[in-house]
Design a protein around this motif. Structure first.
Motif, mmCIF file in Angstrom:
data_model
loop_
_atom_site.group_PDB
_atom_site.id
_atom_site.type_symbol
_atom_site.label_atom_id
_atom_site.label_comp_id
_atom_site.label_asym_id
_atom_site.label_seq_id
_atom_site.Cartn_x
_atom_site.Cartn_y
_atom_site.Cartn_z
ATOM 1 N N PHE A 193 0.856 -1.190 0.000
ATOM 2 C CA PHE A 193 0.000 0.000 0.000
ATOM 3 C C PHE A 193 0.891 1.239 0.000
ATOM 4 O O PHE A 193 1.924 1.262 0.689
ATOM 5 C CB PHE A 193 -0.919 0.000 1.212
ATOM 6 N N PRO A 194 0.525 2.276 -0.760
ATOM 7 C CA PRO A 194 1.417 3.438 -0.931
ATOM 8 C C PRO A 194 1.934 4.035 0.373
ATOM 9 O O PRO A 194 3.120 4.358 0.480
ATOM 10 C CB PRO A 194 0.547 4.448 -1.687
ATOM 11 N N GLU A 195 1.077 4.163 1.384
ATOM 12 C CA GLU A 195 1.507 4.791 2.630
ATOM 13 C C GLU A 195 2.511 3.928 3.395
ATOM 14 O O GLU A 195 3.262 4.433 4.234
ATOM 15 C CB GLU A 195 0.308 5.139 3.517
ATOM 16 N N GLN A 216 7.591 3.753 3.264
ATOM 17 C CA GLN A 216 8.324 3.602 4.523
ATOM 18 C C GLN A 216 8.905 2.201 4.683
ATOM 19 O O GLN A 216 9.269 1.807 5.795
ATOM 20 C CB GLN A 216 7.388 3.877 5.695
ATOM 21 N N LEU A 217 8.990 1.438 3.613
ATOM 22 C CA LEU A 217 9.340 0.023 3.715
ATOM 23 C C LEU A 217 10.636 -0.238 4.486
ATOM 24 O O LEU A 217 10.641 -1.095 5.373
ATOM 25 C CB LEU A 217 9.387 -0.629 2.332
ATOM 26 N N PRO A 218 11.740 0.454 4.216
ATOM 27 C CA PRO A 218 12.956 0.155 4.997
ATOM 28 C C PRO A 218 12.751 0.345 6.508
ATOM 29 O O PRO A 218 13.181 -0.505 7.301
ATOM 30 C CB PRO A 218 13.991 1.140 4.446
ATOM 31 N N ALA A 219 12.082 1.402 6.904
ATOM 32 C CA ALA A 219 11.830 1.638 8.330
ATOM 33 C C ALA A 219 10.896 0.582 8.901
ATOM 34 O O ALA A 219 11.085 0.128 10.038
ATOM 35 C CB ALA A 219 11.249 3.040 8.535
#
Length: 111
Positions: A11-13, A17-20
């Motif tokens: 999901f875009p949101e 933030q994927l790495p975090a």
């Protein structure tokens, strides 16, 4: 070690933030996660997450609440399920929290 059995990291949101998020998962000892596909249009993206990360897996399917999306054929689901790291068919859409005042008992007549 824990497993997140239902997430939507594409999901875009969340994708932004994927790495975090992956770091936070590791810190919380969440060692595995299942990325759930909600439309066939997003399946390649969900599958890519699983392919690109050793501790992520994917499903293929369409959430029944989604409108104006491609309805998969049985063959679409079987082909998607045959891909590496795809471990299920679904989003099943058992989102009973959306019923509001209705309860599961109220739905018994629908069976």
């Amino acid at each position: 070690m824990f497993t997140d059995s239902h997430c939507h990291l594409n999901f875009p949101e969340l994708r932004e933030q994927l790495p975090a998020i992956l770091d936070a998962m590791a810190a919380a000892r969440v060692g595995r996660a299942l990325c759930i596909c909600t439309t066939m249009e997003e399946f390649d993206e969900v599958h890519a997450l699983a392919r690109d990360h050793a501790h992520l897996w994917a499903t293929v399917g369409v959430h029944p609440d989604n409108e104006d999306v491609r309805e998969p054929s049985l063959q679409d689901l079987l082909d998607g399920a045959a891909r590496p790291k795809v471990v299920g068919i679904g989003e099943t859409g058992l989102d009973y929290y959306r019923l509001g005042e209705r309860t599961l008992a109220d739905m018994a007549w629908q069976r």
